[in-house]
Design a protein around this motif. Structure first.
Motif, PDB file in Angstrom:
ATOM      1  N   ASN A  37       6.705  14.249 -11.947  1.00  0.00           N
ATOM      2  CA  ASN A  37       5.428  14.848 -11.549  1.00  0.00           C
ATOM      3  C   ASN A  37       4.405  14.722 -12.671  1.00  0.00           C
ATOM      4  O   ASN A  37       3.220  14.476 -12.422  1.00  0.00           O
ATOM      5  N   ALA A  38       4.851  14.917 -13.908  1.00  0.00           N
ATOM      6  CA  ALA A  38       3.941  14.822 -15.052  1.00  0.00           C
ATOM      7  C   ALA A  38       3.359  13.424 -15.171  1.00  0.00           C
ATOM      8  O   ALA A  38       2.148  13.253 -15.422  1.00  0.00           O
ATOM      9  N   GLU A  39       4.178  12.413 -14.975  1.00  0.00           N
ATOM     10  CA  GLU A  39       3.691  11.036 -15.064  1.00  0.00           C
ATOM     11  C   GLU A  39       2.746  10.715 -13.914  1.00  0.00           C
ATOM     12  O   GLU A  39       1.725  10.037 -14.107  1.00  0.00           O
ATOM     13  N   GLU A  40       3.065  11.223 -12.713  1.00  0.00           N
ATOM     14  CA  GLU A  40       2.178  10.989 -11.575  1.00  0.00           C
ATOM     15  C   GLU A  40       0.823  11.653 -11.817  1.00  0.00           C
ATOM     16  O   GLU A  40      -0.228  11.103 -11.446  1.00  0.00           O
ATOM     17  N   SER A  41       0.836  12.823 -12.443  1.00  0.00           N
ATOM     18  CA  SER A  41      -0.418  13.513 -12.773  1.00  0.00           C
ATOM     19  C   SER A  41      -1.213  12.716 -13.795  1.00  0.00           C
ATOM     20  O   SER A  41      -2.436  12.534 -13.660  1.00  0.00           O
ATOM     21  N   GLN A  42      -0.537  12.229 -14.820  1.00  0.00           N
ATOM     22  CA  GLN A  42      -1.221  11.466 -15.857  1.00  0.00           C
ATOM     23  C   GLN A  42      -1.740  10.133 -15.331  1.00  0.00           C
ATOM     24  O   GLN A  42      -2.724   9.595 -15.844  1.00  0.00           O
ATOM     25  N   ALA A  43      -1.079   9.607 -14.308  1.00  0.00           N
ATOM     26  CA  ALA A  43      -1.533   8.365 -13.684  1.00  0.00           C
ATOM     27  C   ALA A  43      -2.707   8.602 -12.739  1.00  0.00           C
ATOM     28  O   ALA A  43      -3.328   7.648 -12.255  1.00  0.00           O
ATOM     29  N   GLY A  44      -3.004   9.876 -12.455  1.00  0.00           N
ATOM     30  CA  GLY A  44      -4.169  10.217 -11.655  1.00  0.00           C
ATOM     31  C   GLY A  44      -3.956  10.242 -10.155  1.00  0.00           C
ATOM     32  O   GLY A  44      -4.927  10.318  -9.395  1.00  0.00           O
ATOM     33  N   LEU A  45      -2.684  10.234  -9.708  1.00  0.00           N
ATOM     34  CA  LEU A  45      -2.443  10.182  -8.262  1.00  0.00           C
ATOM     35  C   LEU A  45      -1.750  11.415  -7.704  1.00  0.00           C
ATOM     36  O   LEU A  45      -1.623  11.563  -6.489  1.00  0.00           O
ATOM     37  N   ALA A  46      -1.283  12.305  -8.558  1.00  0.00           N
ATOM     38  CA  ALA A  46      -0.530  13.467  -8.077  1.00  0.00           C
ATOM     39  C   ALA A  46      -1.341  14.316  -7.102  1.00  0.00           C
ATOM     40  O   ALA A  46      -0.825  14.776  -6.081  1.00  0.00           O
ATOM     41  N   ASP A  47      -2.614  14.548  -7.413  1.00  0.00           N
ATOM     42  CA  ASP A  47      -3.455  15.390  -6.561  1.00  0.00           C
ATOM     43  C   ASP A  47      -3.809  14.719  -5.233  1.00  0.00           C
ATOM     44  O   ASP A  47      -4.228  15.393  -4.283  1.00  0.00           O
ATOM     45  N   TYR A  49       0.847  -1.197   0.000  1.00  0.00           N
ATOM     46  CA  TYR A  49       0.000   0.000   0.000  1.00  0.00           C
ATOM     47  C   TYR A  49       0.882   1.246   0.000  1.00  0.00           C
ATOM     48  O   TYR A  49       2.078   1.202   0.319  1.00  0.00           O
ATOM     49  N   TRP A  50       0.258   2.364  -0.344  1.00  0.00           N
ATOM     50  CA  TRP A  50       0.906   3.681  -0.291  1.00  0.00           C
ATOM     51  C   TRP A  50      -0.086   4.630   0.365  1.00  0.00           C
ATOM     52  O   TRP A  50      -1.215   4.777  -0.105  1.00  0.00           O
ATOM     53  N   THR A  51       0.292   5.237   1.486  1.00  0.00           N
ATOM     54  CA  THR A  51      -0.608   6.110   2.219  1.00  0.00           C
ATOM     55  C   THR A  51      -0.720   7.464   1.514  1.00  0.00           C
ATOM     56  O   THR A  51       0.280   8.157   1.317  1.00  0.00           O
ATOM     57  N   LEU A  52      -1.949   7.834   1.146  1.00  0.00           N
ATOM     58  CA  LEU A  52      -2.196   9.090   0.446  1.00  0.00           C
ATOM     59  C   LEU A  52      -2.389  10.232   1.442  1.00  0.00           C
ATOM     60  O   LEU A  52      -2.418  10.024   2.656  1.00  0.00           O
ATOM     61  N   ALA A  53      -2.542  11.436   0.922  1.00  0.00           N
ATOM     62  CA  ALA A  53      -2.609  12.628   1.769  1.00  0.00           C
ATOM     63  C   ALA A  53      -3.788  12.582   2.744  1.00  0.00           C
ATOM     64  O   ALA A  53      -3.701  13.125   3.845  1.00  0.00           O
ATOM     65  N   ASP A  54      -4.883  11.949   2.335  1.00  0.00           N
ATOM     66  CA  ASP A  54      -6.055  11.898   3.210  1.00  0.00           C
ATOM     67  C   ASP A  54      -6.035  10.711   4.161  1.00  0.00           C
ATOM     68  O   ASP A  54      -6.999  10.465   4.890  1.00  0.00           O
ATOM     69  N   GLY A  55      -4.938   9.961   4.155  1.00  0.00           N
ATOM     70  CA  GLY A  55      -4.792   8.839   5.072  1.00  0.00           C
ATOM     71  C   GLY A  55      -5.231   7.501   4.517  1.00  0.00           C
ATOM     72  O   GLY A  55      -5.008   6.466   5.152  1.00  0.00           O
ATOM     73  N   THR A  56      -5.867   7.487   3.352  1.00  0.00           N
ATOM     74  CA  THR A  56      -6.275   6.218   2.762  1.00  0.00           C
ATOM     75  C   THR A  56      -5.061   5.465   2.233  1.00  0.00           C
ATOM     76  O   THR A  56      -4.055   6.063   1.864  1.00  0.00           O
ATOM     77  N   LYS A  57      -5.185   4.143   2.201  1.00  0.00           N
ATOM     78  CA  LYS A  57      -4.088   3.302   1.737  1.00  0.00           C
ATOM     79  C   LYS A  57      -4.369   2.825   0.321  1.00  0.00           C
ATOM     80  O   LYS A  57      -5.266   2.013   0.097  1.00  0.00           O
ATOM     81  N   HIS A  58      -3.610   3.361  -0.608  1.00  0.00           N
ATOM     82  CA  HIS A  58      -3.760   2.982  -2.017  1.00  0.00           C
ATOM     83  C   HIS A  58      -3.065   1.642  -2.250  1.00  0.00           C
ATOM     84  O   HIS A  58      -1.871   1.506  -1.976  1.00  0.00           O
TER      85      HIS A  58
END
Length: 231
Positions: free
Chosen positions: A167-177, A13-22
């Protein structure tokens, strides 16, 4: 037979900014490609993870979309299933660098969670740098470099040129935000110079003993460069 150390994330998993585990882990192509390149060149691959846990594949990396079609996806899955070393990793803390001719770090979002803050991994990276042995890191794997600090707190790779997931790839992958932090930003803040290539195209950067790749497409070219250095 000479051995290459194959370091991988130990989380799924990867913990996102809101605390959810991706849900994540390692990216399949970034394990399969280098493994095949290394073993075809005659090297033995030894997998190491934090705590010696069996690494988890990011299920998204097994999809037809991620592999250019169903046929390739089936082949990648079959190859993963055949890699015995993935099922019998050693713990990072048990690694003796003298046993290996080179070190490779795979990517996937998992390293953003564990290797980025893993002190043992950080010490291994510093030792690998100082040893002069080839060190190769791909995609999100450079997150591990953030834990590679030296006396005074500076990053051991400050001043190095690298490729890493952008950063561009992370944005295109939909996870940057959704991310708490982005790899390109953190590496830059640590004094590491990220050389950005076109999204999703192979981009391999070499600097001294370090070879880095930007994304999954870079994994085989990166591994080939490391084999070339070992020849």
């Amino acid at each position: 037979m000479s051995k290459i150390l194959f370091v991988m994330t130990g989380v799924d998993y990867w913990t996102l900014a809101d605390g959810t585990k991706h849900p994540t882990g390692f990216w399949a192509e970034e394990a399969v490609g280098p493994f095949e390149v290394f073993t075809e060149a005659g090297y033995e691959v030894v997998v190491a993870t934090p705590g010696g846990v069996i690494p988890s594949v990011d299920e998204g990396s097994l999809s037809a979309e991620a592999n250019g079609g169903e046929k390739n996806a089936t082949q990648v899955k079959a190859t993963l299933d055949s890699i015995t070393a993935l099922r019998h990793p050693i713990a990072l803390g048990d690694v003796d660098l003298d046993d290996y001719v080179a070190v490779f770090y795979a990517g996937g979002h998992g390293p953003m969670e564990d290797l980025a803050v893993d002190h043992t991994s950080g010490e291994l990276l510093v030792a690998a740098r100082d040893s002069g042995k080839p060190l190769a890191i791909v995609c999100h794997g450079p997150a591990a470099m953030l834990a590679a600090t030296i006396e005074g707190g500076a990053n051991a790779f400050s001043g190095y040129r690298v490729a890493a997931f952008t950063n561009a790839e992370e944005s295109q992958a939909g996870l940057a935000d959704k991310a708490e932090w982005l790899l390109e930003d953190r590496l830059t803040e640590a004094g590491i110079q990220v050389e950005v290539g076109d999204p999703w195209e192979s981009n391999v950067v070499t600097d001294r003993g370090l070879v880095t790749g930007q994304n999954p497409a870079s994994s085989r070219p990166l591994a080939a460069e490391m084999v070339s250095r070992l020849a």
